[in-house]
Write an enzyme that holds these catalytic residues in place. Structure first.
Site, mmCIF file in Angstrom:
data_model
loop_
_atom_site.group_PDB
_atom_site.id
_atom_site.type_symbol
_atom_site.label_atom_id
_atom_site.label_comp_id
_atom_site.label_asym_id
_atom_site.label_seq_id
_atom_site.Cartn_x
_atom_site.Cartn_y
_atom_site.Cartn_z
ATOM 1 N N HIS A 1 -45.538 -4.114 10.362
ATOM 2 C CA HIS A 1 -46.255 -2.844 10.236
ATOM 3 C C HIS A 1 -46.120 -2.060 11.534
ATOM 4 O O HIS A 1 -46.313 -2.632 12.598
ATOM 5 C CB HIS A 1 -47.738 -3.122 9.969
ATOM 6 N N GLU B 1 0.847 -1.193 0.000
ATOM 7 C CA GLU B 1 0.000 0.000 0.000
ATOM 8 C C GLU B 1 0.886 1.249 0.000
ATOM 9 O O GLU B 1 1.814 1.349 0.791
ATOM 10 C CB GLU B 1 -0.923 -0.030 1.243
ATOM 11 N N GLY C 1 -24.225 15.161 -12.367
ATOM 12 C CA GLY C 1 -25.371 14.777 -11.531
ATOM 13 C C GLY C 1 -25.399 13.280 -11.296
ATOM 14 O O GLY C 1 -26.462 12.660 -11.284
HETATM 15 P P1 NAI Z 1 -20.914 8.972 -12.057
HETATM 16 O O1 NAI Z 1 -20.450 8.262 -13.271
HETATM 17 O O2 NAI Z 1 -21.904 8.353 -11.157
HETATM 18 O O3 NAI Z 1 -21.536 10.374 -12.462
HETATM 19 C C1 NAI Z 1 -20.840 11.340 -13.223
HETATM 20 C C2 NAI Z 1 -21.885 12.203 -13.920
HETATM 21 O O4 NAI Z 1 -21.235 13.301 -14.522
HETATM 22 C C3 NAI Z 1 -22.645 11.467 -15.000
HETATM 23 O O5 NAI Z 1 -24.018 11.638 -14.787
HETATM 24 C C4 NAI Z 1 -22.159 12.146 -16.287
HETATM 25 O O6 NAI Z 1 -23.145 12.174 -17.286
HETATM 26 C C5 NAI Z 1 -21.827 13.532 -15.796
HETATM 27 N N1 NAI Z 1 -20.852 14.274 -16.602
HETATM 28 C C6 NAI Z 1 -19.742 13.789 -17.195
HETATM 29 N N2 NAI Z 1 -19.074 14.784 -17.800
HETATM 30 C C7 NAI Z 1 -19.758 15.929 -17.576
HETATM 31 C C8 NAI Z 1 -19.559 17.302 -17.918
HETATM 32 N N3 NAI Z 1 -18.503 17.686 -18.630
HETATM 33 N N4 NAI Z 1 -20.486 18.217 -17.506
HETATM 34 C C9 NAI Z 1 -21.550 17.803 -16.779
HETATM 35 N N5 NAI Z 1 -21.786 16.533 -16.436
HETATM 36 C C10 NAI Z 1 -20.898 15.597 -16.805
HETATM 37 O O7 NAI Z 1 -19.572 9.382 -11.293
HETATM 38 P P2 NAI Z 1 -19.363 10.023 -9.865
HETATM 39 O O8 NAI Z 1 -20.609 10.596 -9.332
HETATM 40 O O9 NAI Z 1 -18.182 10.899 -10.018
HETATM 41 O O10 NAI Z 1 -18.992 8.758 -8.996
HETATM 42 C C11 NAI Z 1 -17.879 7.945 -9.364
HETATM 43 C C12 NAI Z 1 -18.070 6.532 -8.927
HETATM 44 O O11 NAI Z 1 -18.004 6.426 -7.531
HETATM 45 C C13 NAI Z 1 -19.395 5.961 -9.384
HETATM 46 O O12 NAI Z 1 -19.178 4.763 -10.049
HETATM 47 C C14 NAI Z 1 -20.148 5.740 -8.131
HETATM 48 O O13 NAI Z 1 -20.913 4.558 -8.200
HETATM 49 C C15 NAI Z 1 -19.078 5.650 -7.063
HETATM 50 N N6 NAI Z 1 -19.628 6.205 -5.844
HETATM 51 C C16 NAI Z 1 -20.566 5.504 -5.165
HETATM 52 C C17 NAI Z 1 -21.171 6.044 -4.056
HETATM 53 C C18 NAI Z 1 -22.227 5.271 -3.366
HETATM 54 O O14 NAI Z 1 -22.315 4.076 -3.568
HETATM 55 N N7 NAI Z 1 -23.069 5.894 -2.574
HETATM 56 C C19 NAI Z 1 -20.827 7.354 -3.553
HETATM 57 C C20 NAI Z 1 -19.861 8.019 -4.362
HETATM 58 C C21 NAI Z 1 -19.288 7.440 -5.446
#
Ligand code: NAI
Length: 453
Positions: free
Chosen positions: A430, A31, A172
């Site tokens: 419930h 790591e 978003g």
């Molecule tokens: P994401 O892939 O979920 O969302 C990125 C968003 O940005 C997409 O909707 C995309 O269309 C949009 N986008 C891309 N380029 C853009 C631009 N130039 N202008 C405006 N919008 C644009 O990626 P995110 O939210 O960064 O998360 C990364 C990863 O981390 C995901 O795979 C997610 O599953 C994981 N993650 C999971 C969490 C959870 O399980 N609660 C919490 C945080 C992250």
């Protein structure tokens, strides 16, 4: 020679180490930073702690509605960061203890593959019968947009010790919506800019619509189908120029446009490990194109989720130990966005189910009819999708506070290919929110109870 050399001590890597050691294998875990990786130090855990602060701020704001006299004096972002870090620190101590095992050697430093059995760390060569790549992911940025004092990725946003007056969130997706939710609860003015035509585009369209409505109701401005042309940072604010030509001035900009695989500089190409856009391609056993070298977690194409990483890590340990572990099925990994309200899902979206089965049938149970959700003051619903008109449950999508706690039963239904009538026949307590899942299953099997249509 060690049995397994693991490169990366995050969710995928350390779970592999623990399981392998339990099975009698010797392990070297390499790591370069802190054991626990992104999820523990810069991802899942700290964001959920901040979301908890946000939830309490909202609860205090809404206290009068339930008959409690209280008023929100404000959010002390610095104290929230300290609380968040105390949660991380406690878990980190626990994890370090968990990994202190006679057959696990931990080596700190940056590793690089020199051949299919050997990783070099600071000049030391470590050989293993098997090698596991578990190097995780990094926040992507937008070309031409520089991260600075006010333009940040989620990593910097986590340590922000003040409540920004206004924020523009670029993206978003999951990270964008979680941070938008935190800042809206803290009292910031929030704008979300999403390039595609809906927020949370990976979710069922129904969930995206529910969330759009709920977040707009919370006062957020949400711009879909909009890209960003430029971001100009000055000392006192940031100006965001959108593809529509509009400009927005904000205190802070969050770039949340996805996470990329951390595979550069590992020596993969040199030893012939196949990658696709930086992700490591694997077979059903998580073996890379070079036998004996495995890959787990975020560097493997699919959902970048810690719980998928844990399963991957354990799978590889068991596979190397000669067992026949159950394959990790990407389709039935539960997904949760921990915003207010939450979004949780498992299995297919309705469109994907149609593509696969020709037809798909669905029912939505509105949380408006669910006693516990009314008590908690949360809106949303449960959508259940079955294959064809008589097939098993293939997807469940839930929107509402605490939705993440409800997805477990839905996962069992999808994974065991249960019929809606079978799940609906179980007695659901419930009043619980879990009951709404039972109601949706009953509705889809033609025997709705607390449903108007
Ligand atoms: P994401 O892939 O979920 O969302 C990125 C968003 O940005 C997409 O909707 C995309 O269309 C949009 N986008 C891309 N380029 C853009 C631009 N130039 N202008 C405006 N919008 C644009 O990626 P995110 O939210 O960064 O998360 C990364 C990863 O981390 C995901 O795979 C997610 O599953 C994981 N993650 C999971 C969490 C959870 O399980 N609660 C919490 C945080 C992250």
């Amino acid at each position: 020679m060690t049995d397994i050399v693991i490169l990366g001590g995050g969710s995928g890597g350390y779970s592999c180490a623990i399981r392998a050691e339990q099975l009698g294998l010797s392990v070297v875990l390499i790591e370069e930073d802190k054991l626990g990786g992104t999820c523990l130090h810069r991802g899942c855990i700290p964001t959920k702690a901040l979301l908890h602060t946000a939830e309490i701020a909202d609860a205090v704001r809404g206290a009068g509605h339930v008959g409690v006299t209280a008023s929100l004096g404000g959010v002390d972002a610095g104290a929230a960061v300290k609380y968040q870090q105390s949660v991380v620190a406690a878990l980190y101590t626990g994890l370090q203890g968990l990994l202190k095992r006679p057959n696990i050697e931990i080596v700190f430093g940056r590793g690089r593959l020199v051949d299919k059995n050997t990783v070099e760390v600071d000049g030391r060569r470590i050989t293993g019968k098997s090698v596991v790549l578990a190097t995780g992911s990094y926040s992507r940025t937008i070309p031409g947009i520089e991260v600075g004092d006010r333009v940040m990725t989620s990593e910097q946003a986590l340590t922000l010790d003040r409540v920004p007056e206004s924020v523009v969130v670029l993206g978003g997706g999951v990270i964008g919506i979680e941070f938008a939710s935190i800042w809206a609860s803290f009292g910031s003015k929030v704008t979300v800019v999403e390039a595609l035509d809906r927020i949370l585009p990976g979710e069922d369209e129904w969930s995206s619509k529910q969330m759009l409505r709920a977040l707009r109701k919370r006062g957020m401005a949400i711009r879909v189908g909009t890209k960003v042309d430029a971001v100009q940072e000055t000392e006192k604010d940031v100006t965001v120029t959108l593809s529509s030509g509009d400009t927005i001035d904000a205190d802070v900009v969050l770039v949340a446009v996805g996470r990329g695989p951390r595979t550069d500089g590992l020596g993969l190409a040199e030893i012939g490990i196949a990658t696709e856009r930086g992700f490591v391609t694997v077979d059903d056993n998580l073996t890379t194109s070079v036998p004996g070298v495995y890959a787990v977690g975020d560097i493997v194409p699919g959902y970048q989720l810690a719980h998928r990483g844990f399963q991957h890590g354990m799978f590889v340990a068991e596979h190397v130990a000669g067992m026949e572990p159950v394959r990790v099925d990407g389709d039935i990994v539960p997904r949760v966005t921990y915003s207010h309200p939450e979004v949780a899902s498992v299995g297919k979206t309705e469109n994907a189910a149609r593509d696969e089965f020709g037809t798909a049938t669905s029912a939505v149970y509105d949380l408006g009819g669910n006693g516990k959700s009314r008590i908690l003051g949360t809106a949303g619903g449960v959508k259940v999708i079955r294959a064809r008109e008589d097939g098993p449950v293939v997807g469940v999508h839930i929107v509402g506070d605490r939705a993440g706690e409800l997805i477990g039963e839905a996962q069992l239904a999808v994974a065991w290919e249960a019929l809606p009538s079978e799940v609906g026949a179980f007695v659901h307590a419930h009043p619980t929110q879990n009951e709404a899942l039972g109601e949706a299953m009953m509705a889809l099997s033609g025997r709705p109870l607390h449903a108007h249509s």
